[in-house]
Design an enzyme around this catalytic site. Sequence first.
Site, PDB file in Angstrom:
ATOM      1  N   GLN A   1       0.779  -1.235   0.000  1.00  0.00           N
ATOM      2  CA  GLN A   1       0.000   0.000   0.000  1.00  0.00           C
ATOM      3  C   GLN A   1       0.818   1.297   0.000  1.00  0.00           C
ATOM      4  O   GLN A   1       0.503   2.237  -0.737  1.00  0.00           O
ATOM      5  CB  GLN A   1      -0.954   0.015   1.214  1.00  0.00           C
ATOM      6  CG  GLN A   1      -1.880   1.191   1.198  1.00  0.00           C
ATOM      7  CD  GLN A   1      -2.807   1.316   2.390  1.00  0.00           C
ATOM      8  OE1 GLN A   1      -3.370   2.357   2.617  1.00  0.00           O
ATOM      9  NE2 GLN A   1      -3.002   0.259   3.158  1.00  0.00           N
TER      10      GLN A   1
ATOM     11  N   ASP B   1      12.025 -10.068 -13.762  1.00  0.00           N
ATOM     12  CA  ASP B   1      12.714 -10.721 -12.649  1.00  0.00           C
ATOM     13  C   ASP B   1      14.056 -10.025 -12.485  1.00  0.00           C
ATOM     14  O   ASP B   1      14.972 -10.229 -13.278  1.00  0.00           O
ATOM     15  CB  ASP B   1      12.898 -12.216 -12.947  1.00  0.00           C
ATOM     16  CG  ASP B   1      13.581 -12.945 -11.794  1.00  0.00           C
ATOM     17  OD1 ASP B   1      14.120 -12.258 -10.886  1.00  0.00           O
ATOM     18  OD2 ASP B   1      13.593 -14.180 -11.798  1.00  0.00           O
TER      19      ASP B   1
ATOM     20  N   LYS C   1      16.268 -10.451 -10.384  1.00  0.00           N
ATOM     21  CA  LYS C   1      17.375 -11.268  -9.883  1.00  0.00           C
ATOM     22  C   LYS C   1      17.962 -12.119 -11.019  1.00  0.00           C
ATOM     23  O   LYS C   1      18.948 -12.821 -10.810  1.00  0.00           O
ATOM     24  CB  LYS C   1      16.908 -12.151  -8.731  1.00  0.00           C
ATOM     25  CG  LYS C   1      16.634 -11.305  -7.472  1.00  0.00           C
ATOM     26  CD  LYS C   1      16.315 -12.144  -6.275  1.00  0.00           C
ATOM     27  CE  LYS C   1      16.191 -11.268  -5.039  1.00  0.00           C
ATOM     28  NZ  LYS C   1      15.549 -11.969  -3.929  1.00  0.00           N
TER      29      LYS C   1
ATOM     30  N   VAL D   1       7.955  -3.465   8.301  1.00  0.00           N
ATOM     31  CA  VAL D   1       6.866  -2.759   8.984  1.00  0.00           C
ATOM     32  C   VAL D   1       5.601  -2.745   8.141  1.00  0.00           C
ATOM     33  O   VAL D   1       5.656  -2.511   6.932  1.00  0.00           O
ATOM     34  CB  VAL D   1       7.302  -1.306   9.317  1.00  0.00           C
ATOM     35  CG1 VAL D   1       6.122  -0.465   9.756  1.00  0.00           C
ATOM     36  CG2 VAL D   1       8.367  -1.310  10.413  1.00  0.00           C
TER      37      VAL D   1
ATOM     38  N   GLU E   1       1.282  -1.327   8.262  1.00  0.00           N
ATOM     39  CA  GLU E   1       0.461  -0.204   8.720  1.00  0.00           C
ATOM     40  C   GLU E   1       0.340  -0.076  10.245  1.00  0.00           C
ATOM     41  O   GLU E   1       0.693   0.946  10.833  1.00  0.00           O
ATOM     42  CB  GLU E   1      -0.951  -0.371   8.118  1.00  0.00           C
ATOM     43  CG  GLU E   1      -2.011   0.556   8.662  1.00  0.00           C
ATOM     44  CD  GLU E   1      -1.804   2.000   8.262  1.00  0.00           C
ATOM     45  OE1 GLU E   1      -1.596   2.256   7.076  1.00  0.00           O
ATOM     46  OE2 GLU E   1      -1.853   2.889   9.138  1.00  0.00           O
TER      47      GLU E   1
ATOM     48  N   ASP F   1       0.492   3.719   6.048  1.00  0.00           N
ATOM     49  CA  ASP F   1       0.776   3.381   4.650  1.00  0.00           C
ATOM     50  C   ASP F   1       0.463   4.551   3.720  1.00  0.00           C
ATOM     51  O   ASP F   1       1.350   5.132   3.112  1.00  0.00           O
ATOM     52  CB  ASP F   1      -0.062   2.170   4.229  1.00  0.00           C
ATOM     53  CG  ASP F   1       0.556   0.864   4.680  1.00  0.00           C
ATOM     54  OD1 ASP F   1       1.754   0.845   4.978  1.00  0.00           O
ATOM     55  OD2 ASP F   1      -0.168  -0.144   4.727  1.00  0.00           O
TER      56      ASP F   1
ATOM     57  N   GLY G   1      -9.102  22.939  22.419  1.00  0.00           N
ATOM     58  CA  GLY G   1      -8.925  23.587  23.710  1.00  0.00           C
ATOM     59  C   GLY G   1     -10.102  24.514  23.922  1.00  0.00           C
ATOM     60  O   GLY G   1     -11.005  24.241  24.707  1.00  0.00           O
ATOM     61  N   GLY G   2     -10.123  25.600  23.155  1.00  0.00           N
ATOM     62  CA  GLY G   2     -11.267  26.516  23.210  1.00  0.00           C
ATOM     63  C   GLY G   2     -12.483  25.922  22.521  1.00  0.00           C
ATOM     64  O   GLY G   2     -13.599  26.411  22.702  1.00  0.00           O
TER      65      GLY G   2
HETATM   66  N1  CAO Z   1      12.209  -9.631  -9.184  1.00  0.00           N
HETATM   67  C1  CAO Z   1      12.932 -10.368  -8.329  1.00  0.00           C
HETATM   68  N2  CAO Z   1      12.860 -10.252  -6.994  1.00  0.00           N
HETATM   69  C2  CAO Z   1      11.991  -9.340  -6.499  1.00  0.00           C
HETATM   70  C3  CAO Z   1      11.207  -8.534  -7.336  1.00  0.00           C
HETATM   71  C4  CAO Z   1      11.334  -8.705  -8.735  1.00  0.00           C
HETATM   72  N3  CAO Z   1      10.625  -7.988  -9.603  1.00  0.00           N
HETATM   73  N4  CAO Z   1      10.440  -7.737  -6.551  1.00  0.00           N
HETATM   74  C5  CAO Z   1      10.748  -8.052  -5.275  1.00  0.00           C
HETATM   75  N5  CAO Z   1      11.680  -9.002  -5.243  1.00  0.00           N
HETATM   76  C6  CAO Z   1      12.297  -9.618  -4.063  1.00  0.00           C
HETATM   77  C7  CAO Z   1      13.076  -8.662  -3.210  1.00  0.00           C
HETATM   78  O1  CAO Z   1      14.316  -8.379  -3.790  1.00  0.00           O
HETATM   79  C8  CAO Z   1      13.177  -9.452  -1.929  1.00  0.00           C
HETATM   80  O2  CAO Z   1      14.217 -10.382  -2.013  1.00  0.00           O
HETATM   81  P1  CAO Z   1      15.331 -10.614  -0.845  1.00  0.00           P
HETATM   82  O3  CAO Z   1      14.541 -10.887   0.396  1.00  0.00           O
HETATM   83  O4  CAO Z   1      16.088 -11.777  -1.335  1.00  0.00           O
HETATM   84  O5  CAO Z   1      16.125  -9.379  -0.732  1.00  0.00           O
HETATM   85  C9  CAO Z   1      11.883 -10.255  -1.892  1.00  0.00           C
HETATM   86  O6  CAO Z   1      11.297 -10.079  -3.192  1.00  0.00           O
HETATM   87  C10 CAO Z   1      10.872  -9.843  -0.857  1.00  0.00           C
HETATM   88  O7  CAO Z   1      10.756  -8.410  -0.782  1.00  0.00           O
HETATM   89  P2  CAO Z   1      10.319  -7.766   0.583  1.00  0.00           P
HETATM   90  O8  CAO Z   1      11.204  -8.270   1.681  1.00  0.00           O
HETATM   91  O9  CAO Z   1      10.243  -6.295   0.400  1.00  0.00           O
HETATM   92  O10 CAO Z   1       8.844  -8.338   0.733  1.00  0.00           O
HETATM   93  P3  CAO Z   1       8.120  -9.006   2.002  1.00  0.00           P
HETATM   94  O11 CAO Z   1       6.810  -9.458   1.481  1.00  0.00           O
HETATM   95  O12 CAO Z   1       8.942 -10.031   2.664  1.00  0.00           O
HETATM   96  O13 CAO Z   1       7.918  -7.789   3.026  1.00  0.00           O
HETATM   97  C11 CAO Z   1       7.119  -5.604   3.649  1.00  0.00           C
HETATM   98  C12 CAO Z   1       6.892  -6.859   2.796  1.00  0.00           C
HETATM   99  C13 CAO Z   1       6.060  -4.608   3.271  1.00  0.00           C
HETATM  100  C14 CAO Z   1       7.010  -5.960   5.142  1.00  0.00           C
HETATM  101  C15 CAO Z   1       8.518  -5.034   3.349  1.00  0.00           C
HETATM  102  O14 CAO Z   1       8.662  -4.860   1.978  1.00  0.00           O
HETATM  103  C16 CAO Z   1       8.811  -3.712   4.058  1.00  0.00           C
HETATM  104  O15 CAO Z   1       9.065  -3.651   5.253  1.00  0.00           O
HETATM  105  N6  CAO Z   1       8.782  -2.612   3.282  1.00  0.00           N
HETATM  106  C17 CAO Z   1       9.102  -1.291   3.805  1.00  0.00           C
HETATM  107  C18 CAO Z   1       7.986  -0.734   4.636  1.00  0.00           C
HETATM  108  C19 CAO Z   1       6.676  -0.682   3.907  1.00  0.00           C
HETATM  109  O16 CAO Z   1       6.539  -0.150   2.824  1.00  0.00           O
HETATM  110  N7  CAO Z   1       5.646  -1.209   4.569  1.00  0.00           N
HETATM  111  C20 CAO Z   1       4.277  -0.981   4.108  1.00  0.00           C
HETATM  112  C21 CAO Z   1       3.722  -2.133   3.460  1.00  0.00           C
HETATM  113  S1  CAO Z   1       2.014  -1.823   3.151  1.00  0.00           S
HETATM  114  O17 CAO Z   1       1.282  -2.274   4.578  1.00  0.00           O
END
Ligand code: CAO
Length: 426
Positions: A17, A73, A75, A137, A139, A168, A247-248
């Site tokens: 989000q 992709d 990677k 993290v 929301e 978010d 307040g007011g």
């Molecule tokens: N091609 C290949 N790999 C990809 C890719 C793509 N197009 N897009 C994503 N990936 C990979 C990432 O490189 C990552 O790989 P590694 O773990 O090996 O580095 C993997 O996908 C997972 O990405 P992620 O860790 O960001 O995703 P998650 O689902 O595990 O975590 C979240 C999600 C939201 C907790 C985390 O991204 C985060 O903390 N983001 C920052 C804070 C944030 O925006 N939070 C709000 C989310 S909305 O509630």
Amino acid sequence: MGKALDGVRILDFTHVQSGPTCTQLLAWFGADVIKVERPGEGDVTRTQLRDVPNADSLYFTMLNSNKRSITLDTKNAEGKKVLEDLVKVCDVLVENFAPGALDRMGFTWERLQEINPRIILASVKGFGPGPFEDCKVYENVAQCTGGAASTTGFRDGLPMVTGAQIGDSGTGLHLALGIVTALYQREHTGRGQKVLAAMQDSVLNLCRVKVRDQQRLSRGPLREYSQFGEGVPFGDAVPRAGNDSGGGQPGRILKCKGWEHDPNAYLYFITQAPVWEKICDVIGEPTWKTDPNYATAAARLPHLNEIFTRIEAWTMAHTKFEAMEILNQYDIPCGPILSMKEIIEDDSLYATGTLVEVEHPVRGAYVTVGNPIKLSDNDVPVERSPLLGEHTEEILATVLGFDADRIAEVKHSGAVGLSPVRQAAE
Ligand code: CAO
């Protein structure tokens, strides 16, 4: 009419989000937003909270309007090359991966600057530098760590998170401002820069008034909080204040006619000081205009419970809309508690484009919240979200200028593709 961000190209590496809400806003200001998604999976929200089988969820469609989708992709070695090519032709890379993910992919800030010194790297993270910087993290974690939860709810109840997605969508808004500011600065310097919006910081920014109250607390009780009038002592941290405000201008949520069976038959009523005398007349307490216990805003603070009990006796004799109509005649600030049903059926919100109905080839028509920020010289109709990888070939051909052979090579490498969408666990 024009498009405010015409000519700006965003490499949208966001998911869930916070990031998508930022890039959607930029798209509504006319930027070309290219959403990069993992082949066969895409943004995890495509399949979360699904309401129509095999169709992109409302969660996804309502956060990704007006974007183009390319599967890539990053990677895969060929995928990395394509990403590098995209970085060269984009103005901003926006991402909200977990801390370190972009570095692990090989796209450190230093590397990005080598590829394109004008690139702006905009990131959402849960926390800024410090003890929690490596944490993932969501929301509600941001609401809790940014001070919103400890100050929301009732004094005798649990800390409370709010329905408004301040962690978010609130952070997405902050990031969007950082991005347009960095674009403006780049006009003068020619240099890109990093933009960071940490979710904790964004929530705290929105909780600024509670930081104010924390400091006031060291000098004495918070007299506008109901607990002051109730004689309940304050502790050493800002307490939850229920629905108190001002307040007011103290306010409360009051019952209206029908509250026994309608969970939203309530009105927010503000006893704004300049209209106090009118309030006394409307509720039938004209002597309160001169009574020393009620005549001034300061005198009223210890009596808020009595005052609002009396006002509620008046509001309970009217529906929330009747009460609003009467009170508005006297410029008394108030607002009905509108249900989501009432809001989504409000024609006036469609007339301004705040709510929009969009057609989608798989799920049919759906309602989304349009651009809440209206510019007089920006005209970008809200368009549906893209299907996964819908614009992959178009972007390779027209944005990167790849010919048919190069496109075939990229496809053959497995860097782009449309393998079946995984069914996500909710
Ligand atoms: N091609 C290949 N790999 C990809 C890719 C793509 N197009 N897009 C994503 N990936 C990979 C990432 O490189 C990552 O790989 P590694 O773990 O090996 O580095 C993997 O996908 C997972 O990405 P992620 O860790 O960001 O995703 P998650 O689902 O595990 O975590 C979240 C999600 C939201 C907790 C985390 O991204 C985060 O903390 N983001 C920052 C804070 C944030 O925006 N939070 C709000 C989310 S909305 O509630």
